[in-house]
Design a protein around this motif. Structure first.
Motif, short mmCIF file in Angstrom:
data_model
loop_
_atom_site.label_atom_id
_atom_site.label_comp_id
_atom_site.label_asym_id
_atom_site.label_seq_id
_atom_site.Cartn_x
_atom_site.Cartn_y
_atom_site.Cartn_z
N GLU A 1 0.82 -1.21 0.00
CA GLU A 1 0.00 0.00 0.00
C GLU A 1 0.86 1.26 0.00
OE1 GLU A 1 -2.01 -3.50 1.53
OE2 GLU A 1 -0.19 -2.46 2.21
N ASN A 2 1.93 1.25 0.78
CA ASN A 2 2.79 2.43 0.84
C ASN A 2 3.56 2.62 -0.46
OD1 ASN A 2 3.78 4.67 2.43
ND2 ASN A 2 5.75 3.60 2.46
N ILE A 3 4.01 1.52 -1.05
CA ILE A 3 4.70 1.61 -2.34
C ILE A 3 3.75 2.18 -3.39
CG2 ILE A 3 5.72 0.26 -4.20
CD1 ILE A 3 6.92 -1.57 -2.06
N HIS A 4 2.49 1.77 -3.35
CA HIS A 4 1.50 2.31 -4.29
C HIS A 4 1.35 3.83 -4.10
CE1 HIS A 4 -2.12 2.58 -6.75
NE2 HIS A 4 -2.69 3.25 -5.75
N HIS B 1 5.00 9.95 -7.57
CA HIS B 1 6.22 10.18 -8.37
C HIS B 1 6.21 9.58 -9.76
CE1 HIS B 1 8.43 12.03 -5.06
NE2 HIS B 1 7.93 11.10 -4.27
N ALA B 2 5.35 8.61 -10.05
CA ALA B 2 5.39 7.96 -11.35
C ALA B 2 4.87 8.89 -12.45
CB ALA B 2 4.58 6.67 -11.33
N THR B 3 5.44 8.76 -13.64
CA THR B 3 5.01 9.57 -14.79
C THR B 3 3.62 9.16 -15.27
OG1 THR B 3 6.15 8.01 -16.24
CG2 THR B 3 7.36 9.99 -15.58
N ARG B 4 3.25 7.91 -14.92
CA ARG B 4 1.96 7.35 -15.31
C ARG B 4 1.76 6.11 -14.46
NH1 ARG B 4 4.24 3.24 -18.09
NH2 ARG B 4 6.25 3.74 -19.04
N GLU B 5 0.68 5.41 -14.66
CA GLU B 5 0.47 4.17 -13.93
C GLU B 5 1.45 3.12 -14.45
OE1 GLU B 5 -3.06 1.03 -12.66
OE2 GLU B 5 -3.57 2.97 -13.58
N LEU B 6 2.28 2.62 -13.59
CA LEU B 6 3.33 1.69 -13.99
C LEU B 6 2.84 0.25 -13.85
CD1 LEU B 6 6.42 3.30 -12.18
CD2 LEU B 6 5.52 3.80 -14.47
N ASN B 7 3.25 -0.59 -14.81
CA ASN B 7 2.94 -2.00 -14.67
C ASN B 7 3.92 -2.65 -13.69
OD1 ASN B 7 5.35 -2.74 -16.06
ND2 ASN B 7 4.29 -2.57 -18.04
N GLU B 8 3.72 -3.93 -13.41
CA GLU B 8 4.51 -4.59 -12.39
C GLU B 8 6.01 -4.54 -12.69
OE1 GLU B 8 4.93 -9.02 -10.26
OE2 GLU B 8 3.43 -8.66 -11.81
N GLN B 9 6.37 -4.83 -13.94
CA GLN B 9 7.78 -4.85 -14.29
C GLN B 9 8.40 -3.46 -14.22
OE1 GLN B 9 9.59 -7.69 -14.64
NE2 GLN B 9 11.28 -6.22 -14.52
N GLU B 10 7.63 -2.44 -14.57
CA GLU B 10 8.14 -1.07 -14.50
C GLU B 10 8.33 -0.65 -13.04
OE1 GLU B 10 6.31 0.99 -18.55
OE2 GLU B 10 5.02 0.71 -16.80
N GLN B 11 7.44 -1.07 -12.18
CA GLN B 11 7.62 -0.77 -10.76
C GLN B 11 8.87 -1.44 -10.22
OE1 GLN B 11 4.27 -1.18 -8.12
NE2 GLN B 11 2.79 -0.52 -9.67
N ILE B 12 9.10 -2.68 -10.61
CA ILE B 12 10.32 -3.39 -10.18
C ILE B 12 11.55 -2.64 -10.66
CG2 ILE B 12 11.67 -5.49 -10.55
CD1 ILE B 12 8.98 -7.02 -10.63
#
Length: 833
Positions: free
Chosen positions: A391-394, A400-411
């Protein structure tokens, strides 16, 4: 003219976590403790949270929290370890800061610290800012208030570092008087030279910064601090109080502050019972109407700077050559190694600087694709470090993310930020402080660098290892067999590197000896068991399975299949495969099971090699703690055989050894050693069990004395501590258990008779807490004729006497205005951990 006194302790240990496991592994040099954090916590941090004040008969009168009446800072990385491994001590430290706010006009005793103890003048501008931001955020998360002051690691300072502090609202810091160059009253232009430590430490000074901001600095009293650290002033709390009070100068016409800043480990680790001396000194000062105990924030509020100061920059409290101790061979070292040099410091720093500067443009280029502002995200990443929940990572990525990141982009984003975290950890100051390139602290910072190298390779398939090691090779070891940085990297760093394969191998091997649930956590990795088969035949075991492994720091995960063949003793082979096909795995299970039923081990090995490949793992690939644990299991039978053989020899010939001792004849070495092993083992086992047979222990000790058998004192002390800790935990849960009180009474009386000092810290703390809380109600019941309450109270008073308290213990003990005793001599009760 008023006189104020403040004692500051800098409590810090370098981060010792394995960079891949995020945990401190077993450190044999800290034996019998697990690691140095645990040992120093027991010897210093814990005693200062519960320090004993003795009466004139060296009996405990009360227990106090030193942190509430002194100024202190704790390293954030140390508090992070403490949160998991010593949460009760962390809670006591946090409570002390709350109490200090009540004592000192709303000002807390805790100061913040730059995050991981980097030498700030040697850090680049971005790292300076992040170190301060992370240090403040970590402080706020633990003490629930903004810090007023911040400790600069090693007091290393330059104007840019002070700008970073002031930018984030820090009001003051503490420096050595030898870092002051010249001073002047704020209303004049004429400067006074104060070189050589001649600055007056009795007031706060203003440093005017190029930005137009300013910050206050305090210069500690160097002669008194020197006496605390090196002149055994902590052997007598009365002397400490006298020295602090005596440092007040009656010729001063202004309100003055006498203050010292020292290594916090002086109060218990470097000087046993130093915490008790400090407790006595603080109470003595508090009771003296001519002086006022204070903390820096309180003093600064009522006594703002009236003078400006210019500093030597860069400079530090532990290096007379500026900050050269952390970048070149300046001559500063820890001593004891004649002929050694520290010329390795410069190439080590150059190699790390190169690695940092190679990472930065990659982080910016690739980070912008995922993060609005990569450097702003790095500064805010401390909030993820403090709370790694999904939840905190979300929430972090939503900011800070430029857009909604997929799982691999978050990694990928988390890997980039982890690379930046380790790129700062690799600058932890202890890596340069000591004498040798292959020392534990220096190897630790090189391991952080290796983690950066690995993350860069995982992210972008870039090889920075060769360039880094090439530069590291220019650093030369003082130990011939360690040669240079390249050799040290190969010997001590590369074997510690954890890959997806090695963590899978660890899980697979350890699962042969320990039954894991479907969902298990090992260090920073979580495992979800998808398939599992275990076959046994006598000592032989065959395990095959599939599991999903997730690195909880970056959320990267893989499916691993594994096979382990254990043939008894230390003979074990392990194979692992990432992301293999389930159908092929099922076929392997069937074929290997059939071969195992035939005890056809060569065929099993051929099947495994064919399926997994030729790479094999063994017990050597286990992480250190699990390796030692399994080794002890494997050696259990061997140890039993050795113990039985020694016991046979001892039983047959102990009388002969006693006779030889009576004649003052030299003992037979083999016989003497056998008896020594047997007696020490039996005494230790008494304290490792559920209940101690006091008479048996006394009998064994008498045998040791008669036969002149040396005791393993430190091991016995540690085992005794464990026994008392277990009983104390039970007493906390069931304080009405009279039988348990009697066991503690018997054990405490036995402890007084032992030649090896037993740590009674925890039972004394529990007893003191119960005496202030539950005992009032028990006494009231006893007055009303409750026989059970009377019996309980008689045992409780008896326990207090056995534990060394002033009798009788009273509920709701009120601390008197003055202190009671001040000389924590070696003959005092065993109250330091």
């Amino acid at each position: 003219m008023k006189k104020f006194i403040c004692v500051h302790g800098h409590f810090y240990q370098p981060p010792r976590e394995n960079p891949w496991l995020e945990a401190v592994e077993l450190q044999d040099s800290a034996h019998p403790y697990h690691d140095w954090n645990e040992r120093i916590t027991a010897e210093c941090y814990a005693p200062n949270a519960h320090s004993r004040c003795l009466d004139g008969n060296s009996r405990i009168e009360r227990i106090v929290n030193n942190y509430a009446r002194m100024s202190f800072n704790f390293g954030p990385t140390l508090l992070s370890w403490m949160q998991e491994k010593a949460p009760d001590i962390l809670a006591a430290i946090q409570e002390a800061d709350k109490e200090s706010q009540r004592l000192f006009s709303g000002h807390g005793s805790a100061l913040a610290q730059c995050y991981n103890h980097v030498i700030m003048p040697l850090a680049n501008a971005r790292d300076k800012q992040t170190q301060v931001a992370w240090g403040i955020r970590d402080f706020e998360s633990r003490f629930h208030r903004a810090p007023e002051g911040m400790w600069l690691p090693e007091c290393a300072v330059d104007l840019d570092s002070l700008e970073a502090l002031a930018q984030f609202g820090i009001q003051f810091t503490i420096l050595s008087p030898f870092q002051a160059k010249r001073v002047r009253p704020l209303e004049t232009k004429e400067w006074q030279d104060v070189n050589g430590g001649r600055v007056d430490p009795s007031m706060a000074y203003r440093v005017q910064l190029p930005s137009g901001r300013s910050i206050a600095v305090f210069f500690y009293d160097a002669p008194v601090a020197q006496a605390v650290a090196f002149e055994r002033l902590l052997t007598d709390g009365g002397r400490l109080a006298e020295r602090l009070i005596g440092a007040c100068n009656n010729e001063r016409t202004w309100d003055q502050l006498v203050h010292v800043a020292t290594d916090g480990e002086s109060y218990g680790h470097h000087f046993k019972y130093g915490d008790m001396a400090l407790a006595y000194a603080l109470k003595t000062i508090e009771a003296n109407p001519e002086v006022h105990l204070t903390v820096y924030g309180e003093f600064l509020e009522s006594h703002p700077p009236t003078h400006e100061v210019e500093l030597h920059e860069p400079s530090a409290w532990s290096c007379p050559h500026g900050v050269d101790r952390w970048r070149r061979d300046c001559g500063c070292n820890s001593g004891g190694h004649g002929g050694w040099n520290q010329a390795w410091r410069e190439p080590l720093r150059n190699a790390l600087d190169w690695l940092r500067d190679e990472l930065a443009p990659r982080f910016e280029k690739h980070g912008r694709q995922l993060l609005k502002d990569p450097w702003a995200a790095r500064e805010d990443y401390i909030n993820v470090i403090l709370n790694r929940s999904s939840e905190n990572i979300h929430r972090f990525f939503s900011r800070h993310a430029t857009r909604e990141l997929n799982e691999q982009e978050q990694i990928s984003a988390l890997r980039m930020l982890e690379a930046q975290r380790h790129a700062m950890l690799m600058y932890t100051s202890c890596g340069w402080f000591f004498d040798e390139l292959s020392g534990l602290e220096t190897v630790q910072v090189i391991q952080y660098a290796a983690r950066v190298v690995q993350l860069v390779h995982d992210l972008w398939n870039d090889d920075l290892e060769s360039g880094f090691v090439e530069r590291l090779a220019l650093a030369k070891s003082n130990i011939p067999e360690n040669s240079d940085g390249r050799v040290i990297y190969e010997k001590f760093v590369k074997p510690a590197i954890v890959t997806r394969d090695t963590v899978a191998a660890h899980y697979a091997i350890s699962s042969v000896f320990e039954s894991y649930p479907v969902n298990a956590r090992l260090y920073a990795f979580s495992f979800h068991q998808e398939d599992r088969h275990m076959f046994t035949a006598g000592a032989a075991r065959l395990a095959l399975g599939r599991a999903r492994v997730t690195f909880e720091i970056t959320k990267a995960s893989d499916t691993v299949s594994y096979g382990v063949l254990y043939m008894g003793s230390h003979n074990l082979n392990c194979w692992v495969h990432l992301n293999g096909h389930a159908e092929a795995h099922d076929q392997l299970v069937k074929a290997a099971h059939e071969a195992f039923d035939r005890a056809d081990f060569p065929q099993i090995i051929r099947l495994m090699d064919g399926h997994f490949g030729q790479t094999q793992y063994s017990l050597k690939n286990l992480f250190r703690d699990e390796q030692r644990k399994l080794l002890n299991q494997i050696l259990a039978t061997t140890r039993e055989e050795i113990d039985a053989a020694n016991k046979l020899i001892a039983d047959r010939h102990a009388a002969l050894l006693r006779f030889m001792a009576d004649l003052h004849a030299p003992p037979l070495q083999g016989l003497s050693r056998a008896v020594e092993v047997v007696l020490n083992s039996e005494i230790r086992s008494q304290f490792e069990g559920d209940q101690v047979d006091a008479e048996r222990v006394r009998s064994l000790l008498a045998e040791c004395q008669a036969m002149k058998v040396p005791l393993e004192r430190e091991v016995l002390s540690y085992a005794g501590k464990g026994y008392f800790d277990r009983l104390s935990d039970r007493l906390l849960r069931t304080p009405d258990d009279v039988g348990l009180l009697q066991r503690l009474i018997d054990a405490a009386r036995l402890a007084r008779d032992l030649p090896s000092e037993i740590n009674l810290w925890k039972p004394q703390n529990v007893y003191f807490d119960i005496s202030r809380t539950l005992r009032r109600e028990r006494l009231e019941r006893a007055r009303q004729g409750d026989e059970a309450a009377k019996l309980w109270d008689s045992h409780f008073v008896e326990l207090g006497e056995a534990l060394g308290f002033s009798a009788p213990a009273q509920p709701e003990i009120q601390e008197p205005a003055g202190a009671s005793a001040g000389k924590p001599a070696e003959a005092a009760l065993a109250t330091a951990s």
